[in-house]
Design a protein around this motif. Structure first.
Motif, PDB file in Angstrom:
ATOM      1  N   ILE A 173      55.153 -22.825 -51.691  1.00 44.33           N
ATOM      2  CA  ILE A 173      53.810 -22.401 -51.279  1.00 44.33           C
ATOM      3  C   ILE A 173      53.756 -22.216 -49.768  1.00 44.33           C
ATOM      4  CG2 ILE A 173      51.369 -23.040 -51.197  1.00 44.33           C
ATOM      5  CD1 ILE A 173      51.774 -24.543 -53.818  1.00 44.33           C
ATOM      6  N   GLY A 174      54.411 -23.109 -49.024  1.00 40.30           N
ATOM      7  CA  GLY A 174      54.444 -22.985 -47.571  1.00 40.30           C
ATOM      8  C   GLY A 174      55.081 -21.678 -47.134  1.00 40.30           C
ATOM      9  N   ALA A 175      56.182 -21.304 -47.795  1.00 39.48           N
ATOM     10  CA  ALA A 175      56.851 -20.037 -47.474  1.00 39.48           C
ATOM     11  C   ALA A 175      55.958 -18.846 -47.812  1.00 39.48           C
ATOM     12  CB  ALA A 175      58.177 -19.930 -48.236  1.00 39.48           C
ATOM     13  N   LEU A 176      55.250 -18.926 -48.937  1.00 38.69           N
ATOM     14  CA  LEU A 176      54.334 -17.845 -49.322  1.00 38.69           C
ATOM     15  C   LEU A 176      53.193 -17.718 -48.315  1.00 38.69           C
ATOM     16  CD1 LEU A 176      54.166 -18.503 -53.182  1.00 38.69           C
ATOM     17  CD2 LEU A 176      54.961 -16.380 -52.119  1.00 38.69           C
ATOM     18  N   PHE A 177      52.643 -18.858 -47.900  1.00 39.57           N
ATOM     19  CA  PHE A 177      51.557 -18.836 -46.911  1.00 39.57           C
ATOM     20  C   PHE A 177      52.009 -18.138 -45.630  1.00 39.57           C
ATOM     21  CE2 PHE A 177      48.580 -22.583 -48.244  1.00 39.57           C
ATOM     22  CZ  PHE A 177      48.289 -21.913 -49.414  1.00 39.57           C
ATOM     23  N   LEU A 178      53.173 -18.535 -45.118  1.00 38.61           N
ATOM     24  CA  LEU A 178      53.674 -17.918 -43.887  1.00 38.61           C
ATOM     25  C   LEU A 178      53.996 -16.446 -44.097  1.00 38.61           C
ATOM     26  CD1 LEU A 178      56.013 -20.702 -42.446  1.00 38.61           C
ATOM     27  CD2 LEU A 178      54.018 -19.715 -41.314  1.00 38.61           C
ATOM     28  N   ALA A 179      54.535 -16.123 -45.262  1.00 33.56           N
ATOM     29  CA  ALA A 179      54.934 -14.739 -45.541  1.00 33.56           C
ATOM     30  C   ALA A 179      53.745 -13.790 -45.602  1.00 33.56           C
ATOM     31  CB  ALA A 179      55.716 -14.677 -46.855  1.00 33.56           C
ATOM     32  N   GLY A 180      52.558 -14.314 -45.867  1.00 35.29           N
ATOM     33  CA  GLY A 180      51.389 -13.444 -46.010  1.00 35.29           C
ATOM     34  C   GLY A 180      50.785 -12.957 -44.711  1.00 35.29           C
ATOM     35  N   TYR A 181      51.129 -13.608 -43.585  1.00 36.27           N
ATOM     36  CA  TYR A 181      50.466 -13.273 -42.322  1.00 36.27           C
ATOM     37  C   TYR A 181      50.715 -11.828 -41.887  1.00 36.27           C
ATOM     38  CZ  TYR A 181      48.654 -17.847 -41.014  1.00 36.27           C
ATOM     39  OH  TYR A 181      47.911 -18.999 -40.957  1.00 36.27           O
ATOM     40  N   ILE A 182      51.980 -11.447 -41.754  1.00 41.05           N
ATOM     41  CA  ILE A 182      52.276 -10.107 -41.227  1.00 41.05           C
ATOM     42  C   ILE A 182      51.788  -9.004 -42.169  1.00 41.05           C
ATOM     43  CG2 ILE A 182      54.107  -8.544 -40.462  1.00 41.05           C
ATOM     44  CD1 ILE A 182      55.671 -10.963 -39.476  1.00 41.05           C
ATOM     45  N   PRO A 183      52.041  -9.095 -43.490  1.00 40.58           N
ATOM     46  CA  PRO A 183      51.462  -8.079 -44.394  1.00 40.58           C
ATOM     47  C   PRO A 183      49.942  -8.012 -44.315  1.00 40.58           C
ATOM     48  CG  PRO A 183      53.199  -9.279 -45.519  1.00 40.58           C
ATOM     49  CD  PRO A 183      52.965  -9.988 -44.220  1.00 40.58           C
ATOM     50  N   GLY A 238      54.753 -28.277 -39.922  1.00 43.90           N
ATOM     51  CA  GLY A 238      55.277 -29.481 -39.283  1.00 43.90           C
ATOM     52  C   GLY A 238      55.742 -30.548 -40.257  1.00 43.90           C
ATOM     53  N   GLY A 239      55.542 -30.306 -41.562  1.00 40.15           N
ATOM     54  CA  GLY A 239      55.959 -31.271 -42.564  1.00 40.15           C
ATOM     55  C   GLY A 239      55.072 -32.502 -42.630  1.00 40.15           C
ATOM     56  N   ILE A 240      53.863 -32.400 -42.078  1.00 36.20           N
ATOM     57  CA  ILE A 240      52.947 -33.547 -42.067  1.00 36.20           C
ATOM     58  C   ILE A 240      52.339 -33.757 -43.450  1.00 36.20           C
ATOM     59  CG2 ILE A 240      50.840 -34.489 -41.035  1.00 36.20           C
ATOM     60  CD1 ILE A 240      51.475 -32.748 -38.558  1.00 36.20           C
ATOM     61  N   PHE A 241      52.002 -32.652 -44.128  1.00 42.05           N
ATOM     62  CA  PHE A 241      51.467 -32.737 -45.483  1.00 42.05           C
ATOM     63  C   PHE A 241      51.843 -31.493 -46.272  1.00 42.05           C
ATOM     64  CE2 PHE A 241      47.881 -31.943 -42.460  1.00 42.05           C
ATOM     65  CZ  PHE A 241      47.751 -30.570 -42.646  1.00 42.05           C
ATOM     66  N   GLU A 245      47.996 -31.391 -50.380  1.00 38.61           N
ATOM     67  CA  GLU A 245      47.311 -32.348 -49.495  1.00 38.61           C
ATOM     68  C   GLU A 245      46.468 -31.620 -48.450  1.00 38.61           C
ATOM     69  OE1 GLU A 245      50.834 -35.735 -49.859  1.00 38.61           O
ATOM     70  OE2 GLU A 245      50.845 -34.264 -48.237  1.00 38.61           O
ATOM     71  N   ALA A 246      46.960 -30.462 -47.997  1.00 37.64           N
ATOM     72  CA  ALA A 246      46.214 -29.656 -47.026  1.00 37.64           C
ATOM     73  C   ALA A 246      44.879 -29.201 -47.599  1.00 37.64           C
ATOM     74  CB  ALA A 246      47.046 -28.448 -46.603  1.00 37.64           C
ATOM     75  N   SER A 247      44.850 -28.928 -48.904  1.00 35.90           N
ATOM     76  CA  SER A 247      43.597 -28.470 -49.531  1.00 35.90           C
ATOM     77  C   SER A 247      42.531 -29.566 -49.491  1.00 35.90           C
ATOM     78  CB  SER A 247      43.860 -28.027 -50.973  1.00 35.90           C
ATOM     79  OG  SER A 247      44.266 -29.122 -51.779  1.00 35.90           O
ATOM     80  N   ALA A 248      42.952 -30.822 -49.688  1.00 32.40           N
ATOM     81  CA  ALA A 248      42.004 -31.939 -49.612  1.00 32.40           C
ATOM     82  C   ALA A 248      41.504 -32.139 -48.184  1.00 32.40           C
ATOM     83  CB  ALA A 248      42.657 -33.214 -50.138  1.00 32.40           C
ATOM     84  N   ILE A 249      42.412 -31.995 -47.239  1.00 31.78           N
ATOM     85  CA  ILE A 249      42.034 -32.088 -45.824  1.00 31.78           C
ATOM     86  C   ILE A 249      41.050 -30.968 -45.475  1.00 31.78           C
ATOM     87  CG2 ILE A 249      42.925 -31.842 -43.459  1.00 31.78           C
ATOM     88  CD1 ILE A 249      45.496 -33.233 -44.519  1.00 31.78           C
ATOM     89  N   ALA A 250      41.261 -29.787 -46.057  1.00 28.30           N
ATOM     90  CA  ALA A 250      40.367 -28.646 -45.807  1.00 28.30           C
ATOM     91  C   ALA A 250      38.944 -28.951 -46.261  1.00 28.30           C
ATOM     92  CB  ALA A 250      40.888 -27.398 -46.523  1.00 28.30           C
TER      93      ALA A 250
END
Length: 433
Positions: A173-183, A238-241, A245-250
């Motif tokens: 999911i992290g790779a997909l999130f990053l991959a979506g920025y430029i497109p 950064g590998g923090i979460f 877990e990021a969704s709950a923080i959101a």
């Protein structure tokens, strides 16, 4: 027998779709009928029920209700107006400045809310009266809003990528999130180029240059909202979460922002927001569970391999095969919403793409980009309906203004399809993917 299975599976599904049966029920019933061709009724029921339940037994799926809840809090938290004001700072001096503001605001708001429909309604609802007052053609304004609202589905955080990760067998999911920025940026900038050319021809006005104090104020107003993206992506990279877990923080962050900082949401409104989020989550998760039954039915009948053989018989050239896949998905997107299309066709086309040497992250971005175009097209495009509704324009009036925007979206899709680095550069740089 093989083709009989395909006819039963897809034939009954599209019949149910035409009859107005909810998509999740159509998927489940057509899957059951297909499995009954090879198993007794009681065994078929047991298999489909088991797959529906096991398909939802995933930790990653917890991210979906949390991101939906965070998006709904942001939708009612006064975020849209602040992002529009910030977008005026960024694009206010370009030809037809309000059109560029619309695109930029959709890119920012869509990425925060994770919903193209919410973005089209919130941003379009605010921008349409302003553009009409400045003499913009309402059909042109609606076309800009309709085609730019899906950009947030590519710019993370995006529930679409979470669904794709599950259905594709655990793509990062992290790779997909990053991959979506430029497109996502390419999609938005392409639309801005078309909007600028049209605005130049029609002599649409350019906004007055704001003072330094206004620029600072609007930037500071928007920064807390944009901070959500920084916190989520910074934590994941950064590998923090994890993304879940990021969704709950959101949720915690948006709640503090809307209730305490902006004070646009009251405690009494929270139960209604949660209820709305539960309803939306239920629809999405039921679709996912039902699609797992269909995926098993397709795999049991070797349908992906049959379709793969059929495509390879047409051509073994990767350029041609990917073009055919894109054409099929563009047609599918015209008649089907993004989530069910993603759930149904990922298990069919992903193995073909991987056989051609395509990275699953790259394919996920290509497929999402493709289906983003579908939600802007008639007859069932959700973004089209919402955009026309908030812009107070009939659908038949907006089709012609949409054509140049469709053209640039398809061109951008081809770039994303045939240049893997557009999608993979950021995951490789930050995650060593």
């Amino acid at each position: 027998m093989d083709w009989q299975i395909i006819i039963v599976l897809f034939g009954t599904f599209f019949i149910f779709l035409g009859l107005g049966v909810p998509i999740s029920f159509g998927i489940a019933i057509s899957s059951l009928l297909t499995v009954m061709l090879s198993l007794p009724f009681d065994a078929a029921i047991a298999v489909i029920s088991q797959k529906l339940a096991s398909g939802l037994d995933s930790f990653s799926l917890l991210a979906i209700p949390f991101f939906i809840l965070a998006g709904n809090i942001m939708n009612q938290g006064g975020i849209a107006l602040r992002l529009i004001n910030f977008a005026k700072v960024l694009g206010g001096q370009l030809p037809g400045s309000l059109a560029h503001v619309n695109v930029l605001a959709n890119m920012m708001f869509g990425s925060i809310s994770g919903s193209a429909v919410a973005s089209a309604a919130a941003v379009g609802g605010t921008m349409s009266p302003l553009q009409k007052k400045e003499g913009y053609d309402p059909a042109y304004s609606a076309a800009v809003n309709i085609t730019s609202c899906p950009t947030g589905l590519l710019i993370p955080p995006s529930n679409t990528f979470i669904v794709y990760s599950l259905i594709s067998g655990g793509t990062s999911i992290g790779a997909l999130f990053l991959a979506g920025y430029i497109p996502g940026l390419i999609m938005g900038l392409g639309l801005m180029v078309v909007a600028a050319i049209i605005a130049k021809k029609r002599n649409y006005p350019v906004s007055e240059k704001p003072s330094g104090q206004i620029v600072l104020q609007r930037t500071l107003d928007a920064l807390p909202s944009l901070g959500l993206i920084v916190i989520i992506m910074g934590g994941i990279i950064g590998g923090i979460f994890t993304a879940t877990e990021a969704s709950a923080i959101a949720v915690v962050y948006t709640l503090m922002l809307a209730v305490v900082f902006y004070r646009e949401v009251t405690i009494r409104q929270i139960p209604a927001i949660i209820l709305e989020s539960v309803i939306t989550t239920s629809i999405v998760l039921l679709l996912i569970g039902a699609s797992m039954g269909m995926s098993w039915a397709m795999a049991n009948a070797d349908i992906p391999y049959m379709i793969s053989d059929a495509l390879m018989n047409v051509s073994e050239n990767p350029i041609v095969v990917l073009l055919i896949i894109n054409l099929i998905l563009l047609i599918v997107g015209v008649f089907m919403d993004m989530t069910p299309a993603l759930l149904i066709f990922t298990p069919i086309f992903l193995p073909i793409a991987m056989d051609l040497g395509m990275d699953p992250v790259h394919f996920g971005i290509m497929m999402t980009f493709n289906l983003c175009i579908g939600i802007c097209t008639p007859p069932v495009g959700s973004a089209l309906f919402i955009g026309c509704s908030v812009g107070k324009v009939k659908i038949d009036k907006v089709i012609k203004p949409l054509l140049p925007f469709y053209a640039v979206l398809v061109l951008a899709l081809m770039l994303v399809t045939y240049i893997p680095e557009i999608s993979l550069a950021l995951p490789q740089a930050f995650l060593g993917y």
